[in-house]
Design an enzyme around this catalytic site. Structure first.
Site, PDB file in Angstrom:
ATOM      1  N   LYS A   1     -25.557  13.789   0.654  1.00  0.00           N
ATOM      2  CA  LYS A   1     -26.170  13.922   1.925  1.00  0.00           C
ATOM      3  C   LYS A   1     -27.868  14.256   1.728  1.00  0.00           C
ATOM      4  O   LYS A   1     -28.581  13.360   2.450  1.00  0.00           O
ATOM      5  CB  LYS A   1     -25.787  15.116   2.889  1.00  0.00           C
ATOM      6  CG  LYS A   1     -24.371  14.762   3.393  1.00  0.00           C
ATOM      7  CD  LYS A   1     -23.677  15.850   3.800  1.00  0.00           C
ATOM      8  CE  LYS A   1     -22.247  15.458   4.133  1.00  0.00           C
ATOM      9  NZ  LYS A   1     -21.141  16.742   4.633  1.00  0.00           N
TER      10      LYS A   1
ATOM     11  N   GLN B   1     -21.966  22.987   5.319  1.00  0.00           N
ATOM     12  CA  GLN B   1     -20.775  22.391   4.806  1.00  0.00           C
ATOM     13  C   GLN B   1     -19.365  23.052   4.863  1.00  0.00           C
ATOM     14  O   GLN B   1     -19.334  24.241   4.546  1.00  0.00           O
ATOM     15  CB  GLN B   1     -21.026  22.047   3.139  1.00  0.00           C
ATOM     16  CG  GLN B   1     -20.084  21.464   2.572  1.00  0.00           C
ATOM     17  CD  GLN B   1     -19.955  19.696   2.947  1.00  0.00           C
ATOM     18  OE1 GLN B   1     -21.010  19.255   3.349  1.00  0.00           O
ATOM     19  NE2 GLN B   1     -18.731  19.353   3.058  1.00  0.00           N
TER      20      GLN B   1
ATOM     21  N   ASP C   1     -24.281  17.271  13.067  1.00  0.00           N
ATOM     22  CA  ASP C   1     -22.753  17.222  12.650  1.00  0.00           C
ATOM     23  C   ASP C   1     -21.636  17.376  13.944  1.00  0.00           C
ATOM     24  O   ASP C   1     -20.426  17.413  13.359  1.00  0.00           O
ATOM     25  CB  ASP C   1     -22.649  17.934  11.405  1.00  0.00           C
ATOM     26  CG  ASP C   1     -21.497  17.236  10.727  1.00  0.00           C
ATOM     27  OD1 ASP C   1     -21.195  16.132  10.822  1.00  0.00           O
ATOM     28  OD2 ASP C   1     -20.885  17.955   9.739  1.00  0.00           O
TER      29      ASP C   1
END
Ligand code: NAP
Length: 282
Positions: free
Chosen positions: A56, A100, A123
Site C-alpha cells: 500500500k 491493517q 478503507d
C-alpha cells in the site's frame, strides 16, 4: 464454448493509478506542494500484514502520494492504539487511515476501527461507514469489495436481477460485498461455515464471489455453465485463490485471475478513496 473473459484487475489498477497521478498533482498544486497522506498502522509482526502494508505504501509512492507508517509492537494495548488513531484523526495533513487487519488478539479491533474519523475511513471499516454504504449513502466502501465493484463495472457485467452467491461473510469482505451487490439489484445469497448444501446453492449462481480464505475451496463442478467468477482469495504458497480456477475457468464466461485480479484493485481502490478524501478536504 468461447474462451472466458479474463477480468484483468492488474491492468485496470494500472490505468486507475495513472488517472490518480493527475489528481494527486492537482491536489499538490492547490496545497502548496503538500501531497495527500495515507497513514498506515501495522500492529505486531505478522509477515503477511507487513507485506500488505508495504504494498500500500509503494502504491502511494507510484501515484505521488505520501504514506505515514505507524508500526506498533505485538504487545500494544487497545488504549495505546486508540491514542495513535486519535492523533492521526486530529492531524490535518493525514487524509486517510488504514488499520491493517488483523491486530493482535488482546486488542479490541472493532473499537479501534470505529475510532477512525468518518472522513478518513478510506478503507470503509467503521460501523457508521458500513451502515451508510449499506443504505446507499455517500461512504467509502471496504476496499476489496469496492475494488470488485469497479472490476464488474469496467467489464460491464450485468448485475440487476442476477443470482449472486457470496461465499464468506467477514466484515471487511463478504458482508459489504453482498450489500454492494444488493444495492445494484442482484439477488444475493450469502453463504458461510454453517451453510448447508453449499455446492447446490453455488450451482444456482450467475456470479460467484469466493471470499472464504481456503485454497481452491469452491470446486469446478459447483459452477454453472457461463457463470462469472470473482476470486477474492489469495494463498501465496499455493499460488491460488478460493476458487479452483484451473478447472472452473473452462465453464465460466469470465473470471478474475489469481494473482492479478482482485488484489491489485483492492490497493488501487484504497488509494483512490484516499485521493477522494484529500480532494474533499481542500
Ligand atoms: P475471514 O475473515 O476468515 O472469513 C472467511 C469467511 O469464510 C467466513 O465468513 C467463514 O464463515 C467463511 N467460511 C469458512 N469456512 C467455510 C466453509 N467451509 N464453508 C463456507 N464458508 C466458510 O476471511 P476474509 O478476511 O474475509 O478473507 C477471505 C479471503 O479473501 C482470504 O483468502 C483472504 O486472503 C482474501 N482477502 C483478499 C484481499 C485482497 O486484497 N485480495 C483482501 C482481504 C481478504 P463464518 O463466518 O461462519 O466463520
Amino acid at each position: 464454448m468461447t474462451q472466458p473473459t479474463i477480468l484483468n484487475g492488474k491492468e485496470l489498477a494500472q490505468s486507475l493509478e495513472s488517472s490518480l497521478k493527475t489528481r494527486v498533482s492537482a491536489i499538490r498544486e492547490k496545497s502548496s506542494g503538500q501531497a495527500p497522506i495515507l497513514a498506515t498502522i501495522l500492529v505486531g509482526d505478522d509477515p503477511a500484514s507487513a507485506t500488505y502494508v508495504r504494498m500500500k505504501g509503494n502504491a502511494c509512492t507510484r501515484v505521488g502520494m505520501e504514506s505515514k507508517k505507524i508500526e506498533l509492537s505485538q504487545e500494544t494495548t487497545t488504549e495505546q492504539l486508540l491514542a495513535e488513531i486519535d492523533s492521526l484523526n486530529s492531524d490535518p495533513a493525514v487524509h486517510g487511515i488504514l488499520l491493517q487487519h488483523p491486530v493482535p488478539s488482546q486488542i479490541n479491533e472493532r473499537e479501534c476501527f470505529d475510532r477512525i474519523a468518518g472522513n478518513k475511513d478510506v478503507d470503509g471499516v467503521t460501523c457508521l461507514g458500513f451502515g451508510r454504504m449499506a443504505m446507499g449513502e455517500d461512504a467509502y466502501g471496504s476496499a476489496t469489495p469496492a475494488g470488485i465493484m469497479r472490476i464488474l463495472d469496467h467489464y460491464s457485467i450485468e448485475l440487476s436481477g442476477k443470482n449472486v452467491v457470496v461465499v464468506g461473510r467477514s466484515p471487511i469482505l463478504g458482508k459489504p460485498m453482498a450489500l454492494m451487490l444488493l444495492n445494484r439489484h442482484a439477488t444475493v445469497t450469502i453463504c458461510h461455515s454453517r451453510t448447508q448444501n453449499l455446492a447446490d446453492i453455488v450451482r444456482q449462481a450467475d456470479l460467484v464471489v469466493g471470499a472464504v480464505g481456503r485454497p481452491k475451496f469452491i470446486k469446478a463442478d459447483w459452477i454453472k455453465e457461463g457463470a462469472v467468477l470473482i476470486d477474492a482469495g489469495y494463498h501465496p504458497s499455493e499460488k491460488c485463490g478460493d476458487i479452483d480456477l484451473e478447472q472452473a475457468s473452462e465453464k465460466c464466461s469470465a473470471y478474475t485471475p489469481v494473482p492479478g485480479g482482485v488484489g491489485p484493485m483492492t490497493i488501487a481502490t484504497l488509494i483512490a478513496q484516499t485521493v477522494e478524501a484529500a480532494e474533499k478536504s481542500l
